[in-house]
Structure formats: C-alpha cells, structure tokens
Write a protein that holds these residues in place. Sequence first.
Motif, short mmCIF file in Angstrom:
data_model
loop_
_atom_site.label_atom_id
_atom_site.label_comp_id
_atom_site.label_asym_id
_atom_site.label_seq_id
_atom_site.Cartn_x
_atom_site.Cartn_y
_atom_site.Cartn_z
N ASP A 272 -4.10 -3.97 3.58
CA ASP A 272 -4.51 -4.06 2.19
C ASP A 272 -4.72 -2.65 1.65
N ARG B 253 2.92 -6.86 -2.88
CA ARG B 253 2.93 -7.98 -1.92
C ARG B 253 4.31 -7.97 -1.28
N LYS B 254 4.43 -7.28 -0.16
CA LYS B 254 5.72 -7.11 0.50
C LYS B 254 5.64 -7.52 1.96
N THR B 255 6.79 -7.89 2.50
CA THR B 255 6.89 -8.27 3.90
C THR B 255 7.69 -7.23 4.66
N LYS C 127 -0.25 -5.45 1.01
CA LYS C 127 -0.67 -5.94 -0.30
C LYS C 127 -1.59 -4.91 -0.94
N THR D 187 2.59 -7.96 6.60
CA THR D 187 2.41 -7.96 5.15
C THR D 187 1.66 -6.73 4.68
N THR E 79 -1.86 -7.61 8.37
CA THR E 79 -1.83 -7.38 6.93
C THR E 79 -2.56 -6.08 6.64
#
Length: 129
Positions: free
Chosen positions: A31, A98-100, A117, A115, A29
């Motif tokens: 951020d 918030r993307k995949t 975010k 991910t 992830t």
Amino acid sequence: MKKLVLIAVVLFAGVAMNAQAKFKFKTETIDYGKVAKGSDGVRVFEFTNVGDQPLVVSDVKSSCGCTIPKKPKGPVAPGETGIIEVKYDTQNKVGPIRKTVTVYSNADEPVKALTIKGEVLAEGQSVMQ
C-alpha cells in the motif's frame, strides 16, 4: 529382496517428487498510501524460500506499462530471502493505484499474483490533507 528394492525406489521417488521451492511473502499487497506526484515509486516485495529446493523466478510481469517489476537475478536457496522490486510511475500517473504484478517461478505455486495499491495526488495536493 526385489520387493524391498522396489519399495525403496517408490519411497525415494515419492520424497523426490515432494521436494519443492516455496514462496513465503512478507506481504502480498503493498500500500503506497497517498503519495505526491513525482515521488519515489520504488517498493519491494520481500520473500523467503521456505521450500527445500532453490527457487527460480523466471519472469515477473505487470498489469500495465506504468509499473516496472524486477525479478531476482539468480536462484534463491532454501531458507534465503529475495526481493521483487516494483517501480510505479508517479511522475506521469495521477489518481488511484491498483495494479497486479504476476510472478512466474518453479515454486509449488508457479504463478503468484501480488498487488500494489494507493493514490498519487495531483500537483499542489498535500499528502497531509
């Protein structure tokens, strides 16, 4: 003697079947935190091939058109590192992120979801607020 050869073939085939490329991501992830509209939207997912075969990323797709991922150009050898670059459109998209990003490869886990975010602030808003 035939039994011994058969056992050797079965063992070799079993070892060969276990040979596999394998991802180990530094993080799954990213951020962005709070970023200003129009700021640099490029980030990278860094990974290491901890398997014993070359890792080939065949495709990388995003959950929307506002995120553009780039896959490594060639195979990543065992023990080597590679990156998947992701560029989020901070110029035209304001608000929560918030993307995949889905990675397709020959790894032991052939489909991997990553991910991103964060939040892109509207013009005039400060990241210090």
